[in-house]
Design an enzyme around this catalytic site. Sequence first.
Site, PDB file in Angstrom:
ATOM      1  NE  ARG A  41       4.578  -1.025  -9.818  1.00  0.00           N
ATOM      2  CZ  ARG A  41       3.823  -0.634  -8.693  1.00  0.00           C
ATOM      3  NH1 ARG A  41       4.520  -1.094  -7.410  1.00  0.00           N
ATOM      4  NH2 ARG A  41       2.798   0.251  -8.392  1.00  0.00           N
ATOM      5  NE  ARG A  96      -0.758   0.513  -0.680  1.00  0.00           N
ATOM      6  CZ  ARG A  96      -0.261   0.715  -1.957  1.00  0.00           C
ATOM      7  NH1 ARG A  96       0.631   0.271  -2.305  1.00  0.00           N
ATOM      8  NH2 ARG A  96      -0.922   1.673  -2.792  1.00  0.00           N
ATOM      9  CE  LYS A 108       2.843   4.799  -9.815  1.00  0.00           C
ATOM     10  NZ  LYS A 108       1.736   4.229  -9.219  1.00  0.00           N
ATOM     11  CG  ASN A 109      -0.561   7.180  -8.822  1.00  0.00           C
ATOM     12  OD1 ASN A 109      -0.187   5.999  -9.221  1.00  0.00           O
ATOM     13  ND2 ASN A 109       0.118   7.833  -7.632  1.00  0.00           N
ATOM     14  CB  CYS A 115       4.629  -0.160  -3.531  1.00  0.00           C
ATOM     15  SG  CYS A 115       5.353   0.291  -5.043  1.00  0.00           S
ATOM     16  CG  ASP A 153       2.945   8.638  -3.920  1.00  0.00           C
ATOM     17  OD1 ASP A 153       3.031   7.775  -3.019  1.00  0.00           O
ATOM     18  OD2 ASP A 153       2.027   8.561  -4.619  1.00  0.00           O
TER      19      ASP A 153
HETATM   20  N1  EPU Z   1      -7.053   3.610   3.546  1.00  0.00           N
HETATM   21  C1  EPU Z   1      -7.917   3.244   4.466  1.00  0.00           C
HETATM   22  N2  EPU Z   1      -8.922   2.428   3.856  1.00  0.00           N
HETATM   23  C2  EPU Z   1      -9.047   2.662   2.519  1.00  0.00           C
HETATM   24  C3  EPU Z   1      -8.317   3.365   1.470  1.00  0.00           C
HETATM   25  C4  EPU Z   1      -7.212   3.840   2.347  1.00  0.00           C
HETATM   26  O1  EPU Z   1      -7.589   3.032   5.651  1.00  0.00           O
HETATM   27  O2  EPU Z   1     -10.110   2.139   2.061  1.00  0.00           O
HETATM   28  C5  EPU Z   1      -5.900   4.653   3.974  1.00  0.00           C
HETATM   29  C6  EPU Z   1      -4.437   3.981   3.592  1.00  0.00           C
HETATM   30  O3  EPU Z   1      -4.276   2.835   4.596  1.00  0.00           O
HETATM   31  C7  EPU Z   1      -3.526   4.977   3.804  1.00  0.00           C
HETATM   32  C8  EPU Z   1      -4.300   6.256   3.485  1.00  0.00           C
HETATM   33  O4  EPU Z   1      -5.713   5.815   3.652  1.00  0.00           O
HETATM   34  O5  EPU Z   1      -3.082   4.937   4.957  1.00  0.00           O
HETATM   35  C9  EPU Z   1      -4.286   6.908   2.178  1.00  0.00           C
HETATM   36  O6  EPU Z   1      -4.513   5.983   1.110  1.00  0.00           O
HETATM   37  P1  EPU Z   1      -4.948   6.190  -0.222  1.00  0.00           P
HETATM   38  O7  EPU Z   1      -6.385   5.396  -0.528  1.00  0.00           O
HETATM   39  O8  EPU Z   1      -4.940   7.576  -0.190  1.00  0.00           O
HETATM   40  O9  EPU Z   1      -3.929   5.546  -1.109  1.00  0.00           O
HETATM   41  P2  EPU Z   1      -4.002   4.811  -2.632  1.00  0.00           P
HETATM   42  O10 EPU Z   1      -5.379   5.339  -3.287  1.00  0.00           O
HETATM   43  O11 EPU Z   1      -4.062   3.075  -2.449  1.00  0.00           O
HETATM   44  C10 EPU Z   1      -2.680   6.175  -3.938  1.00  0.00           C
HETATM   45  C11 EPU Z   1      -1.522   5.989  -4.997  1.00  0.00           C
HETATM   46  C12 EPU Z   1      -0.270   5.900  -4.162  1.00  0.00           C
HETATM   47  C13 EPU Z   1      -0.141   7.172  -2.838  1.00  0.00           C
HETATM   48  C14 EPU Z   1      -1.354   7.144  -2.260  1.00  0.00           C
HETATM   49  C15 EPU Z   1      -1.619   8.380  -1.400  1.00  0.00           C
HETATM   50  C16 EPU Z   1      -2.351   5.020  -6.923  1.00  0.00           C
HETATM   51  C17 EPU Z   1      -2.418   3.969  -7.710  1.00  0.00           C
HETATM   52  N3  EPU Z   1      -1.719   4.970  -5.781  1.00  0.00           N
HETATM   53  O12 EPU Z   1      -2.996   5.213  -3.288  1.00  0.00           O
HETATM   54  O13 EPU Z   1       0.872   6.047  -4.981  1.00  0.00           O
HETATM   55  O14 EPU Z   1       0.792   6.843  -2.082  1.00  0.00           O
HETATM   56  O15 EPU Z   1      -2.571   7.262  -3.139  1.00  0.00           O
HETATM   57  O16 EPU Z   1      -1.237   9.613  -2.033  1.00  0.00           O
HETATM   58  O17 EPU Z   1      -2.927   6.048  -6.973  1.00  0.00           O
HETATM   59  C18 EPU Z   1       2.893   5.515  -5.809  1.00  0.00           C
HETATM   60  O18 EPU Z   1       2.850   6.215  -6.856  1.00  0.00           O
HETATM   61  O19 EPU Z   1       4.196   5.373  -5.460  1.00  0.00           O
HETATM   62  C19 EPU Z   1       1.907   5.123  -4.807  1.00  0.00           C
HETATM   63  C20 EPU Z   1       2.240   4.448  -3.788  1.00  0.00           C
END
Ligand code: EPU
Length: 431
Positions: free
Chosen positions: A400, A122, A22-23, A117, A308
């Site tokens: 989803r 975030r 998915k991701n 989610c 995850d």
């Molecule tokens: N963070 C910041 N600033 C940013 C971006 C992130 O402080 O600009 C912090 C977040 O608050 C968090 C940490 O960095 O504490 C990691 O966030 P990350 O950016 O890695 O998460 P994401 O890219 O928004 C993706 C996956 C999530 C998964 C995370 C971590 C997608 C669409 N989502 O989210 O997947 O938990 O990486 O591996 O790729 C899921 O699939 O259930 C899911 C939530």
Amino acid sequence: MEKFVVNGGKPLFGEVNISGAKNAAVAIIPAVILCDEPCQIENIPNISDVSLISRILQQLGANVRRINKSSLYIDPTHIRTCNATTELVRGMRASYYLLGALLGKYGNAKVALPGGCNFGVRPIDQHLKGFEALGAETRLVDGAIIEAKCNGKPVGTHIYLDVVSVGATMNIMLAACKAEGQTIIENAAKEPHIVDLANFLNSMGADIRGAGTDVIKVRGVDYLHGVTYSIIPDQIEAGTYMCAAAATRGCITVNNVTPKHLDSITVKLREMGVKITEYDESIQVDATVKPLKRCNIKTMPHPGFPTDCQPQFTALLMSVPGTSIVNESVWDNRYQYISQFVNMGAQISVEGRLAIIEGGAPLTAAPVKATDLRAGAAMIIAALQINGTTEISNIQFIERGYENVIDKFKALGADIKKVYFTGDNEAELRA
Ligand code: EPU
């Protein structure tokens, strides 16, 4: 209202085929915007997040067609707007990849703030910091839309991420792909889907080196040609079925996986006493060999234990006598689901980033809800352990991100169905 109804208490046996990740899919589909010719993307999971991002691309003017259950044809050459501000865009977290892709291709993008989610704040400050370093001006319009605009093309630069972020790493790669000169991303995330996105972009002619390490170098190119590309298997879907097999003390074979991507999960299962046998593209999980032992986990960016898979592993730890400690170090607030487990009789307390599980407490069937995607999968794993009928609501979260979840669990011998409730009436829905 649709619900899943699970009659648990039986170990899982058999085989399950894992879908595409998915991701990776929700990044690679918008990444096609950067391409100057049509592409065909294969091994796409049939999940609602993929339908959503595909419809968003269509709204922008791309021609998106499903060729078969797991392949999409995407022609981005007729995209007519860089404004992605509809309700659909707001409905999914990964819509933030439209920012990087549109900025990288057209030098400007207007994208509604992402949904997805909810587990605490975030932020996307690291994405914006990257775009600004590439020469874009960014601003928040009406509190709900992010605008990023370059004077011409993005310009290569050196970016050090303050936090390891999957989304920021991929978004900066997208924006830098056609930039003038070289971009270096330091403290980059290393998840398998980052490597997959880089492989996809490189297959179109991009010049990205170092994906999978914490320094990624992107040299901008002018033209990206069309390709046929197959997405990697879903590490988290595989981890979910592995936890379910262990939690029910079953023995299953998980097919279409990259065992290396599952190392952090297999190490923990082995520590608990689960027998794991790895093959080239499948993995056998056997929890029938000896009684399982408690263990602790701490979630970390890859190659650490994936956040995850944290709720699903917690559901497994509930079944094992002794005290296990889960430390969630990626997200501030990813324990909202614990109260649902407590309603089932689990003994779990949450203290900040720690969840302390007194495993082995008898669980009883109770109505529970999916508070987010992975928490929903964890509810299924808990329900499979219970002799009795559990109803899980809010299943749209589960759909989803999990393809054919009912059929896949049924094939492993689970008694699970999707029903539509109208007052006192219940009708089973078939896929
Ligand atoms: N963070 C910041 N600033 C940013 C971006 C992130 O402080 O600009 C912090 C977040 O608050 C968090 C940490 O960095 O504490 C990691 O966030 P990350 O950016 O890695 O998460 P994401 O890219 O928004 C993706 C996956 C999530 C998964 C995370 C971590 C997608 C669409 N989502 O989210 O997947 O938990 O990486 O591996 O790729 C899921 O699939 O259930 C899911 C939530």
